[in-house]
Design a protein around this motif. Structure first.
Motif, PDB file in Angstrom:
ATOM      1  N   ASN A  85       1.154  -1.122   0.032  1.00 15.57           N
ATOM      2  CA  ASN A  85       0.247   0.005   0.512  1.00 15.57           C
ATOM      3  C   ASN A  85       0.476   1.388   0.029  1.00 15.57           C
ATOM      4  O   ASN A  85       1.454   1.060   1.429  1.00 15.57           O
ATOM      5  CB  ASN A  85      -0.899   0.366   1.213  1.00 15.57           C
ATOM      6  CG  ASN A  85      -1.823  -2.040   1.706  1.00 15.57           C
ATOM      7  OD1 ASN A  85      -1.944  -1.314   2.211  1.00 15.57           O
ATOM      8  ND2 ASN A  85      -2.681  -1.216   0.280  1.00 15.57           N
ATOM      9  N   ASN A 115       1.121  -4.961  -6.072  1.00 15.63           N
ATOM     10  CA  ASN A 115       0.203  -4.144  -5.826  1.00 15.63           C
ATOM     11  C   ASN A 115      -0.965  -4.062  -5.147  1.00 15.63           C
ATOM     12  O   ASN A 115      -1.261  -4.781  -5.621  1.00 15.63           O
ATOM     13  CB  ASN A 115       0.001  -3.264  -7.169  1.00 15.63           C
ATOM     14  CG  ASN A 115      -0.742  -1.696  -7.165  1.00 15.63           C
ATOM     15  OD1 ASN A 115      -1.108  -1.564  -6.348  1.00 15.63           O
ATOM     16  ND2 ASN A 115      -0.437  -1.313  -8.027  1.00 15.63           N
ATOM     17  N   SER A 117      -2.395  -1.528  -3.394  1.00 11.20           N
ATOM     18  CA  SER A 117      -3.684  -0.107  -4.367  1.00 11.20           C
ATOM     19  C   SER A 117      -2.517   0.655  -2.607  1.00 11.20           C
ATOM     20  O   SER A 117      -1.879   0.827  -2.193  1.00 11.20           O
ATOM     21  CB  SER A 117      -4.631   0.493  -3.634  1.00 11.20           C
ATOM     22  OG  SER A 117      -5.106   0.366  -2.368  1.00 11.20           O
ATOM     23  N   HIS A 118      -3.293   2.122  -3.616  1.00  8.51           N
ATOM     24  CA  HIS A 118      -1.875   2.817  -3.038  1.00  8.51           C
ATOM     25  C   HIS A 118      -3.242   3.295  -1.082  1.00  8.51           C
ATOM     26  O   HIS A 118      -2.285   3.039  -0.493  1.00  8.51           O
ATOM     27  CB  HIS A 118      -2.524   4.395  -3.517  1.00  8.51           C
ATOM     28  CG  HIS A 118      -1.923   6.064  -2.318  1.00  8.51           C
ATOM     29  ND1 HIS A 118      -2.583   6.469  -1.467  1.00  8.51           N
ATOM     30  CD2 HIS A 118      -0.432   6.165  -2.861  1.00  8.51           C
ATOM     31  CE1 HIS A 118      -1.386   7.399  -1.091  1.00  8.51           C
ATOM     32  NE2 HIS A 118      -0.804   7.491  -1.643  1.00  8.51           N
ATOM     33  N   TYR A 131     -11.178   3.228  -7.943  1.00 12.04           N
ATOM     34  CA  TYR A 131     -10.532   2.559  -7.384  1.00 12.04           C
ATOM     35  C   TYR A 131      -9.019   2.365  -8.670  1.00 12.04           C
ATOM     36  O   TYR A 131      -8.608   1.720  -8.050  1.00 12.04           O
ATOM     37  CB  TYR A 131     -11.602   0.990  -7.378  1.00 12.04           C
ATOM     38  CG  TYR A 131     -11.053  -0.064  -6.803  1.00 12.04           C
ATOM     39  CD1 TYR A 131     -10.764  -0.340  -5.551  1.00 12.04           C
ATOM     40  CD2 TYR A 131     -10.890  -1.026  -8.042  1.00 12.04           C
ATOM     41  CE1 TYR A 131     -10.015  -1.608  -5.288  1.00 12.04           C
ATOM     42  CE2 TYR A 131      -9.857  -2.250  -7.440  1.00 12.04           C
ATOM     43  CZ  TYR A 131     -10.132  -2.935  -5.851  1.00 12.04           C
ATOM     44  OH  TYR A 131      -9.444  -3.800  -5.416  1.00 12.04           O
ATOM     45  N   GLN A 132      -9.772   2.497 -10.163  1.00 10.76           N
ATOM     46  CA  GLN A 132      -8.201   2.110 -10.584  1.00 10.76           C
ATOM     47  C   GLN A 132      -7.617   3.185 -10.900  1.00 10.76           C
ATOM     48  O   GLN A 132      -6.711   2.926 -11.308  1.00 10.76           O
ATOM     49  CB  GLN A 132      -9.127   2.175 -12.800  1.00 10.76           C
ATOM     50  CG  GLN A 132      -9.763   0.659 -12.367  1.00 10.76           C
ATOM     51  CD  GLN A 132     -10.732   0.893 -14.064  1.00 10.76           C
ATOM     52  OE1 GLN A 132     -10.994   2.213 -14.138  1.00 10.76           O
ATOM     53  NE2 GLN A 132     -11.193   0.003 -14.470  1.00 10.76           N
ATOM     54  N   ASP A 134      -6.918   4.173  -8.189  1.00 12.70           N
ATOM     55  CA  ASP A 134      -5.970   3.993  -6.607  1.00 12.70           C
ATOM     56  C   ASP A 134      -5.077   3.127  -6.767  1.00 12.70           C
ATOM     57  O   ASP A 134      -3.996   3.077  -6.521  1.00 12.70           O
ATOM     58  CB  ASP A 134      -6.544   3.653  -6.005  1.00 12.70           C
ATOM     59  CG  ASP A 134      -6.287   4.131  -4.347  1.00 12.70           C
ATOM     60  OD1 ASP A 134      -5.629   5.155  -4.172  1.00 12.70           O
ATOM     61  OD2 ASP A 134      -5.854   3.604  -3.546  1.00 12.70           O
ATOM     62  N   ILE A 135      -5.472   2.062  -7.679  1.00 13.86           N
ATOM     63  CA  ILE A 135      -4.297   0.829  -7.993  1.00 13.86           C
ATOM     64  C   ILE A 135      -3.118   1.872  -9.066  1.00 13.86           C
ATOM     65  O   ILE A 135      -1.904   1.308  -8.925  1.00 13.86           O
ATOM     66  CB  ILE A 135      -5.248   0.046  -9.206  1.00 13.86           C
ATOM     67  CG1 ILE A 135      -5.938  -0.959  -8.456  1.00 13.86           C
ATOM     68  CG2 ILE A 135      -3.792  -0.820  -9.755  1.00 13.86           C
ATOM     69  CD1 ILE A 135      -6.810  -1.600  -9.012  1.00 13.86           C
ATOM     70  N   GLY A 138      -0.504   3.791  -6.440  1.00 16.12           N
ATOM     71  CA  GLY A 138      -0.218   2.370  -6.150  1.00 16.12           C
ATOM     72  C   GLY A 138       1.464   2.143  -6.177  1.00 16.12           C
ATOM     73  O   GLY A 138       1.547   0.934  -6.131  1.00 16.12           O
ATOM     74  N   HIS A 159      -6.853  -7.443  -4.568  1.00 13.70           N
ATOM     75  CA  HIS A 159      -8.088  -6.182  -3.938  1.00 13.70           C
ATOM     76  C   HIS A 159      -7.905  -6.253  -2.754  1.00 13.70           C
ATOM     77  O   HIS A 159      -7.533  -6.845  -1.586  1.00 13.70           O
ATOM     78  CB  HIS A 159      -9.391  -6.924  -4.392  1.00 13.70           C
ATOM     79  CG  HIS A 159      -9.609  -7.533  -5.432  1.00 13.70           C
ATOM     80  ND1 HIS A 159      -9.036  -8.945  -5.835  1.00 13.70           N
ATOM     81  CD2 HIS A 159     -10.113  -6.686  -6.387  1.00 13.70           C
ATOM     82  CE1 HIS A 159      -9.569  -9.172  -7.121  1.00 13.70           C
ATOM     83  NE2 HIS A 159     -10.170  -7.682  -7.440  1.00 13.70           N
TER      84      HIS A 159
END
Length: 339
Positions: A85, A115, A117-118, A131-132, A134-135, A138, A159
């Protein structure tokens, strides 16, 4: 990391029926070594790097536990992948060099990085576009860290909360997005509640009334019972695999980067080996044809992929019976009401 608050039940219509049924949990962690012919393989995956409590604690509070965990991973000598993260690398929006160095420690110990996510966002709450984004956010530090270490770009995405979409369309769109950026989804088959045990472990304080000895005893009990509980969980998911698929699926195991796992990692690896498992990389496990099955689960929670497949096959409530539950005394100590 699982949220430190009650989660929705896995499938309310199923578990409401079976919640009061007695557990059929399997062998304890000290069961004799197995000598059957099942090909037991397992992948060690660790979420919430560089440290689960970041960024809510100072870096100095995380470093000691982090070093213990990384040292235990290196000593164990088994394949491992950690999921990052990137938001945990920051303080007041600025990347902290000592936290970035924690990722390099994982690489130096021989682990792979993926990954996560952030911001550890919940897809079901924020929706697919956020969501995309944030990926991609990240991987801003992750890609350069891997490149400087001579490693391949990140290939696996996990996820947050294992929540993967409330519609078939969202799942398909996310799959295309990930593939377009060079990622595959890293599922979880052997799920657990290590985050609850880890919370209890942190809350065992050394009070000023001279009870340090009692605190040490309670922490030792938590460690011992935790390893045994994780073994029972693994037994349960092995039985789920053979009941659903007819064989022992290569299990993909989830733990988190926290103090409890830093203090028990070697024991966890030994317990798994005693059960006849050999550790493999995620690439090898994912070659199993079972992972080509569609994820049919559209509910609110984040269940094991074995349960997602079982739900897709409309297995009855009785199929899900027997999953070991976190003991009430651990729940109370963690101040968490439900799994």
């Amino acid at each position: 990391m699982r949220p430190l608050a009650p989660l929705p039940l896995l499938v309310a219509c199923l578990f409401a029926v079976v919640a009061s049924w007695p557990s059929l949990a399997g062998a304890a962690a000290d069961a004799p070594e197995r000598r059957d012919t099942l090909d037991r393989r397992i992948v060690m995956t660790v979420d919430d790097l560089p440290w689960a409590q970041l960024p809510s604690v100072p870096s100095a509070d995380a470093i000691d536990g982090h070093r213990r965990l990384v040292a235990a991973i290196e000593r164990a000598g088994v394949p491992a992948i950690g999921f990052v993260n990137e938001g945990k690398l920051e303080h007041d929006g600025q990347v902290q060099p000592e936290r970035l160095a924690m990722l390099r420690d994982w690489l130096d110990a021989g682990a792979e990085l993926g990954n996560h996510s952030h911001g550890h966002l919940d897809l079901h709450e924020v929706g697919l576009p956020a969501y995309q984004a944030d990926i991609l956010r990240g991987e801003r530090q992750l890609r350069p860290v891997l490149q400087r270490a001579g490693r391949e770009p990140p290939r696996w995405f996990r996820h947050p909360y294992l929540r993967a979409g409330r519609s078939a369309q969202d799942k398909a769109d996310l799959q295309r997005f990930l593939a377009g950026h060079g990622y595959r989804i890293a599922p979880v088959t052997a799920d657990n509640t290590d985050w609850i045990w880890a919370t209890a472990y942190l809350r065992v304080g050394e009070s000023p009334d001279g009870s340090k000895r009692e605190a040490r005893k309670l922490k030792a009990k938590l460690r011992r019972d935790y390893v045994q509980h994780m073994g029972r969980k693994l037994d349960y998911y092995e039985r789920q695999s053979t009941a659903l698929l007819g064989y022992a699926l290569p299990q993909i195991w989830l733990i988190h980067a926290n103090l409890l796992n830093a203090d028990t990692y070697g024991e966890l690896v030994a317990m798994v080996r005693k059960r006849g498992y050999r550790f493999v990389g995620l690439d090898e496990a994912m070659r199993d044809p079972a992972f080509e099955r569609a994820d049919a689960y559209l509910g609110p929670a984040g269940p094991s992929w074995l349960h997602r497949w079982a739900i897709g096959e409309h297995r009855p409530a009785s199929f899900f019976v027997g999953e070991p539950q976190t003991p009430a005394w651990v729940m109370k100590l963690a101040e968490i009401e439900s799994e």
